[in-house]
Write a protein that holds these residues in place. Structure first.
Motif, PDB file in Angstrom:
ATOM      1  N   TYR A  32     -57.557 -59.261 -30.370  1.00 11.61           N
ATOM      2  CA  TYR A  32     -56.336 -59.660 -30.716  1.00 11.61           C
ATOM      3  C   TYR A  32     -55.691 -58.989 -31.869  1.00 11.61           C
ATOM      4  CZ  TYR A  32     -52.957 -63.640 -32.110  1.00 11.61           C
ATOM      5  OH  TYR A  32     -52.117 -64.187 -32.412  1.00 11.61           O
ATOM      6  N   GLU A  77     -45.824 -68.433 -42.578  1.00 10.21           N
ATOM      7  CA  GLU A  77     -46.153 -69.037 -41.322  1.00 10.21           C
ATOM      8  C   GLU A  77     -47.085 -69.940 -41.917  1.00 10.21           C
ATOM      9  OE1 GLU A  77     -48.607 -70.142 -38.862  1.00 10.21           O
ATOM     10  OE2 GLU A  77     -49.362 -68.173 -38.670  1.00 10.21           O
ATOM     11  N   ASN A  94     -59.113 -68.660 -41.283  1.00 15.81           N
ATOM     12  CA  ASN A  94     -59.031 -69.084 -39.845  1.00 15.81           C
ATOM     13  C   ASN A  94     -59.036 -68.168 -38.920  1.00 15.81           C
ATOM     14  OD1 ASN A  94     -56.086 -69.080 -40.174  1.00 15.81           O
ATOM     15  ND2 ASN A  94     -56.132 -71.011 -38.732  1.00 15.81           N
ATOM     16  N   ARG A 142     -59.608 -74.576 -29.677  1.00 19.87           N
ATOM     17  CA  ARG A 142     -59.917 -73.166 -30.187  1.00 19.87           C
ATOM     18  C   ARG A 142     -60.173 -73.109 -31.743  1.00 19.87           C
ATOM     19  NH1 ARG A 142     -54.686 -69.369 -31.102  1.00 19.87           N
ATOM     20  NH2 ARG A 142     -55.760 -67.320 -31.593  1.00 19.87           N
ATOM     21  N   SER A 193     -50.819 -67.008 -27.957  1.00 21.39           N
ATOM     22  CA  SER A 193     -50.431 -65.971 -28.962  1.00 21.39           C
ATOM     23  C   SER A 193     -50.759 -64.633 -28.343  1.00 21.39           C
ATOM     24  CB  SER A 193     -51.395 -66.438 -30.063  1.00 21.39           C
ATOM     25  OG  SER A 193     -51.296 -67.528 -30.620  1.00 21.39           O
ATOM     26  N   CYS A 242     -53.235 -72.933 -36.927  1.00 19.09           N
ATOM     27  CA  CYS A 242     -52.143 -73.854 -36.989  1.00 19.09           C
ATOM     28  C   CYS A 242     -51.193 -74.143 -35.747  1.00 19.09           C
ATOM     29  CB  CYS A 242     -51.084 -72.730 -37.659  1.00 19.09           C
ATOM     30  SG  CYS A 242     -51.735 -72.312 -39.414  1.00 19.09           S
ATOM     31  N   ARG A 275     -51.869 -58.628 -38.339  1.00 21.50           N
ATOM     32  CA  ARG A 275     -50.409 -59.058 -38.202  1.00 21.50           C
ATOM     33  C   ARG A 275     -49.521 -58.893 -39.101  1.00 21.50           C
ATOM     34  NH1 ARG A 275     -50.133 -64.850 -35.007  1.00 21.50           N
ATOM     35  NH2 ARG A 275     -50.094 -65.665 -36.797  1.00 21.50           N
TER      36      ARG A 275
HETATM   37  C1  SIN Z   1     -52.983 -69.589 -37.202  1.00 22.18           C
HETATM   38  O1  SIN Z   1     -53.420 -70.489 -36.806  1.00 22.18           O
HETATM   39  O2  SIN Z   1     -52.108 -69.454 -38.200  1.00 22.18           O
HETATM   40  C2  SIN Z   1     -52.597 -68.326 -35.909  1.00 22.18           C
HETATM   41  C3  SIN Z   1     -52.859 -68.582 -34.698  1.00 22.18           C
HETATM   42  C4  SIN Z   1     -52.715 -67.727 -33.836  1.00 22.18           C
HETATM   43  O3  SIN Z   1     -52.314 -66.394 -34.101  1.00 22.18           O
HETATM   44  O4  SIN Z   1     -52.533 -67.922 -32.480  1.00 22.18           O
END
Ligand code: SIN
Length: 518
Positions: A143, A287, A189, A315, A478, A321, A197
């Motif tokens: 990812y 974010e 996390n 997950r 995602s 988040c 990203r």
């Molecule tokens: C996050 O928890 O901030 C990112 C989760 C994701 O990229 O799916």
């Protein structure tokens, strides 16, 4: 091995750590030595292409949340190292931003290839310092790498515009130019993916970067930075400083050379960064926290709904988040769904993420566990019932039993704030309008999920939900090709996708006048 009150440091932790190691036949630090490329284990920060210690020699321990073992002592940096990292990013901006898009793209592509060819090592580091199961960590590496590959391609598509002029002798142009030095503050996390990203589109657009990874998970960040150097990304274009969060954060905020802050983490810290950016009027991408509703309607396919909500909830042991924070279930399907969901949750294996078959790792630290307990106590004291779990796991450390709570309502703490743990609260509701009202009754607005077989309803509800992302009959949505980000207090801006690169670009209007023939 009942470890109901484990202290993070001290005798309890050592005792439980020893017991756990015996239980899992693992020696301290042995796991780190399983890296295929041992040079990827870095403990210094990266400033101007050089690996450096903190100036005062201070270090911080990086520990494995599954065992308590110390994995490494890394440099504990603060303001001065950050200033130097900013200077080096600032100095390398002019050469990096002047490369052609295709040159920058090639460097990013090399980095992507190296991340993929070292995916086992990166996944091992993620599991060791963050705790997620190895299979999930491998998924994160792919990812994360995909953001680098995607933005390597997008680098070549940063098009400007020519605007039809209002006057015959003028030509009006719009150029897109990199914002400059970016401070990227990333969470524990997703130790790799939240860096790529941000850094992928930043470098692709011509920006240079100072990354501050979480002090819990710097090892993955440093290994990724080492691969960036191996990929030929020039010294100073990517810098990494870690340690003293406020010292580093304040220095990034106060510097007028830093033109943008990009952050993933809590809403509380996001607000501080927003306030702190005001003085130098920085561009911001935030974010922040979510409070994701997962709405299961009477007409849902029960198997799809159970599988999807399980994925959305558990997950990373509930530590994302976008994890479902409230599972809203319509009255007609409530009993059936609760039983099938609890059965599926019961089948999940909890343990050290390096062991086979584990799908639930430990929580990141004791504070995370205490928060889960507080939320569950609040819910049960107000009428919720424990369908499954509801206590610390017998493995000790920061393991918690995957938990399902019934009869939760939207006034309980667990429905107001992110639990960030393996607890699934079920909230019964009557009508579609009720579900939309409950779902939107929050300051957060990141991800939402709905399960229904009705196409009109899926449109209606998706449009009515005040959220940045909506999964319809899907719990894992995602991807690097779609925009990720929230509304309301879940943040500003979007990451990933063709929109993600705009966050690192400024528009410049150029008016060419007096374009008359001589
Ligand atoms: C996050 O928890 O901030 C990112 C989760 C994701 O990229 O799916």
């Amino acid at each position: 091995m009942a470890m109901h009150r484990v202290a993070l440091h001290g005798r309890h932790l050592l005792a439980s750590s020893r017991l756990l190691r015996r239980h899992m036949s693992m020696e301290p630090q042995a796991a780190v030595t399983r890296l295929k490329e041992s040079g990827l284990l870095k403990t210094q920060g990266l400033v101007g292409g050089k690996w450096i210690d903190s100036y005062d020699g201070k270090t911080i321990e990086v520990t494995n949340p599954a065992t308590g073992d110390v994995l490494a002592n890394v440099a504990c940096m603060s303001g001065q190292e950050t200033s130097d990292a900013i200077s080096s990013a600032y100095n390398s901006f002019s050469s990096w931003s002047k490369l052609t898009a295709s040159e920058r793209s090639k460097f990013l592509r090399n980095w992507y290839d190296l991340i993929i060819s070292h995916k086992e090592d990166l996944a091992l580091l993620i599991t060791l310092e963050q705790g997620k199961p190895l299979k999930e960590a491998l998924g994160e590496v792919t990812y994360g790498a995909n953001f680098i590959e995607f933005f390597a391609e997008e680098a070549k598509r940063i098009y400007g515009d020519i605007i039809p002029s209002t006057l015959a002798d003028r030509r009006l142009l719009v150029l897109k130019q990199p914002v400059g030095v970016v401070g990227a503050i990333t969470p524990w996390n997703f130790p790799l993916a939240m860096i790529t990203r941000k850094v992928g589109p930043a470098l692709a657009s011509g920006c240079t970067v100072v990354v501050k990874p979480s002090e819990y998970t710097p090892l993955t960040a440093l290994a990724a930075a080492d691969l960036a150097l191996q990929a030929g990304i020039p010294p100073g274009a990517l810098n990494v400083v870690m340690g003293n969060a406020s010292g580093i954060g304040d220095t990034l905020l106060q510097s007028s050379q830093v033109r943008k802050i990009t952050f993933t983490g809590s809403t509380a810290v996001g607000k501080k960064l927003m306030a702190g950016s005001a003085n130098t009027v920085k561009k911001l991408s935030l974010e922040l926290g979510g409070n994701a509703p997962c709405i299961v309607f009477d007409d849902a396919d029960i198997d799809v709904a159970v599988k999807g909500s399980l994925a959305a909830k558990f997950r990373n042991s509930g530590q994302t988040c976008v994890c479902a924070n409230r599972i809203l279930v319509q009255e007609g399907i409530y009993e059936k769904f609760a039983n099938a969901f609890a059965k599926a949750v019961q089948n999940m294996q909890v343990g050290n993420g390096l062991a086979e078959g584990i799908s639930q790792g430990p929580l990141i630290n004791e504070a995370a566990l205490t928060k889960v307990e507080k939320f569950i106590n609040d819910a049960t004291s107000k009428g919720a019932n424990i369908i499954l779990g509801g206590k610390r796991h017998s493995l000790g450390m920061t393991f918690y039993e995957p938990t399902v709570l019934g009869n939760v309502n939207n006034k309980m703490l667990i429905a107001r704030e992110e639990v960030f743990g393996p607890v699934a609260p079920l909230l019964p509701f009557k009508t579609e309008e009720d579900a939309i009202h409950i779902a939107n009754d929050t300051n957060a607005g990141l991800a939402a999920y709905i399960f229904t077989t009705s196409i009109p309803r899926s449109w209606r509800v998706s449009e009515a939900l005040e959220y940045g992302l909506v999964g319809v009959n899907e719990g894992l949505i995602s991807t690097e090709v779609a925009p990720f980000g929230g509304v309301k207090q879940s943040g500003l801006g979007r990451e990933g996708s063709k929109y993600g690169i705009d966050e690192f670009l400024e528009l410049k209007y150029v008016c060419m006048g007096n374009m008359k023939e001589a």
